[in-house]
Scaffold this active site. Structure first.
Site, PDB file in Angstrom:
ATOM      1  N   ASP A  13       0.813  -1.216   0.000  1.00 28.44           N
ATOM      2  CA  ASP A  13       0.000   0.000   0.000  1.00 28.44           C
ATOM      3  C   ASP A  13       0.848   1.267   0.000  1.00 28.44           C
ATOM      4  O   ASP A  13       2.066   1.230   0.191  1.00 28.44           O
ATOM      5  CB  ASP A  13      -0.919   0.011   1.226  1.00 28.44           C
ATOM      6  CG  ASP A  13      -2.093  -0.937   1.088  1.00 28.44           C
ATOM      7  OD1 ASP A  13      -2.408  -1.325  -0.053  1.00 28.44           O
ATOM      8  OD2 ASP A  13      -2.700  -1.282   2.117  1.00 28.44           O
ATOM      9  N   LYS A  72      -3.680   3.399  -2.461  1.00 25.79           N
ATOM     10  CA  LYS A  72      -4.854   4.241  -2.653  1.00 25.79           C
ATOM     11  C   LYS A  72      -4.650   5.535  -1.885  1.00 25.79           C
ATOM     12  O   LYS A  72      -4.053   5.563  -0.826  1.00 25.79           O
ATOM     13  CB  LYS A  72      -6.125   3.558  -2.131  1.00 25.79           C
ATOM     14  CG  LYS A  72      -6.434   2.203  -2.758  1.00 25.79           C
ATOM     15  CD  LYS A  72      -7.703   1.624  -2.132  1.00 25.79           C
ATOM     16  CE  LYS A  72      -8.028   0.265  -2.710  1.00 25.79           C
ATOM     17  NZ  LYS A  72      -7.058  -0.761  -2.291  1.00 25.79           N
ATOM     18  N   MET A 122      -7.711   8.712   9.379  1.00 28.04           N
ATOM     19  CA  MET A 122      -8.099   9.249   8.069  1.00 28.04           C
ATOM     20  C   MET A 122      -9.122  10.372   8.201  1.00 28.04           C
ATOM     21  O   MET A 122     -10.067  10.467   7.438  1.00 28.04           O
ATOM     22  CB  MET A 122      -8.660   8.123   7.176  1.00 28.04           C
ATOM     23  CG  MET A 122      -7.669   7.023   6.890  1.00 28.04           C
ATOM     24  SD  MET A 122      -8.361   5.640   5.944  1.00 28.04           S
ATOM     25  CE  MET A 122      -9.394   4.863   7.204  1.00 28.04           C
TER      26      MET A 122
END
Length: 318
Positions: free
Chosen positions: A88, A110, A228
């Site tokens: 990732d 991502k 996040m």
């Protein structure tokens, strides 16, 4: 007739030409990750070939929040022995450099508005390579099942007969709080801790004010950790304040926690969003809210943790 683009990509996965799919050596992957991060910093200033045999295990491996010395022994062993590694965006170059030189590496990271590969394609690739008899490691930052979509990959693979092993990692909340010397629970300050995400699924169009049970999140006797949540921090903080959490509640936002580039912004909840904006913090940023943050020794906290992470990087390179 020629295969469509997606079919060509997946068909190439069934061959031994891993470079055609984007796999790299560990050294190349680490170098690409450094370049990817450098570019990010500059910007801030179809058809699937069927399985051919019994499936080998897929390992969903958490590598912790960034400090290479927070890797578990099991994670390190699997990384060194892997044939294929899918990794990732948040995996640090230092961690990638610990992967064995024989491994083929594929970036599947991502970030907001930019996915190199859809999650569904990642599922299919894991399935395909497991049936090719390869040792497949899926590297994830932090812990794979704490806001890491590890549960989705587990369900997909097990439903298709692929054995899955989950290797837990130190989640960002634990690693970053420890780096700051802030306990997540404390008998005098917090009797519970709650992890929430500030990032909604793409199909969730509900405003931030309607996504959460604010009366639960605003409990002053708990520690609240927001993953996040950088882009929604102003609305999130406002929701807590509207639910009755005191504006003077201690809070801290940490960018690149436990790494040499760690940055720390501490402020009361009522002024945290403004302080974070003024400091131009970028993703990934973790937010910790609650009375335990009053134990933060703000002077030098960020520098101390960053120095420790830098020393770990030097030790790993030696």
């Amino acid at each position: 007739p020629p295969l469509p683009p997606r079919a060509r990509v997946v068909a190439s996965a069934a061959s031994d030409d891993l470079s055609a799919l984007g796999f790299r050596s560990a050294a190349e992957a680490a170098a690409e990750q450094r370049l990817r991060r450098s570019r990010a910093e500059e910007a801030a200033g179809g058809a699937c070939a069927g399985p051919s045999g019994p499936a080998s295990s897929v390992y969903l491996v958490g590598v912790g929040p960034g400090d290479v010395e927070l890797l578990t022994v099991k994670a390190l062993r699997l990384m060194r022995d892997a044939d294929l590694v899918l990794y990732d965006r948040l995996i640090s170059p230092e961690v990638l450099s610990m992967v064995g030189p024989q491994a083929a590496m594929l970036y599947v990271g991502k970030e907001a508005g930019l996915h190199t590969r859809p999650q569904e394609e990642i599922h299919r690739l894991l399935h395909l390579y497991a049936h090719a008899g390869k040792s497949v490691v899926r590297l994830k930052g932090g812990d794979p099942t704490v806001f890491g979509r590890g549960g989705e990959e587990l369900e997909y693979l097990e439903a298709r007969g692929v054995p899955v092993q989950i290797v837990p990692g130190i989640t960002a909340a634990s690693g970053i709080a420890a780096a700051l010397r802030v306990p997540l629970t404390h008998r005098d300050y917090a009797d519970s801790v709650r992890f929430v995400t500030g990032h909604a699924r793409s199909e969730n169009s509900a405003p931030v004010a309607e996504r959460y049970r604010w009366e639960v999140l605003s409990d002053p006797s708990q520690t609240l950790v927001v993953y996040m949540g950088l882009s929604t921090l102003p609305q999130f903080a406002d929701g807590l304040l509207q639910a009755g959490l005191d504006a003077s509640t201690p809070a801290v936002a940490v960018q690149d926690g436990t790494t040499a580039t760690q940055r720390v912004v501490a402020a009361p909840l009522g002024g945290l969003a403004t302080a974070v904006e003024e400091a131009s913090l970028a993703s990934p940023t973790l937010v910790i809210i609650g009375r335990v943050v009053s134990l933060l020794r703000e002077a030098g906290a960020g520098e101390l943790a960053a120095a420790a992470a830098a020393a770990a990087v030097e030790g790993a390179a030696a």
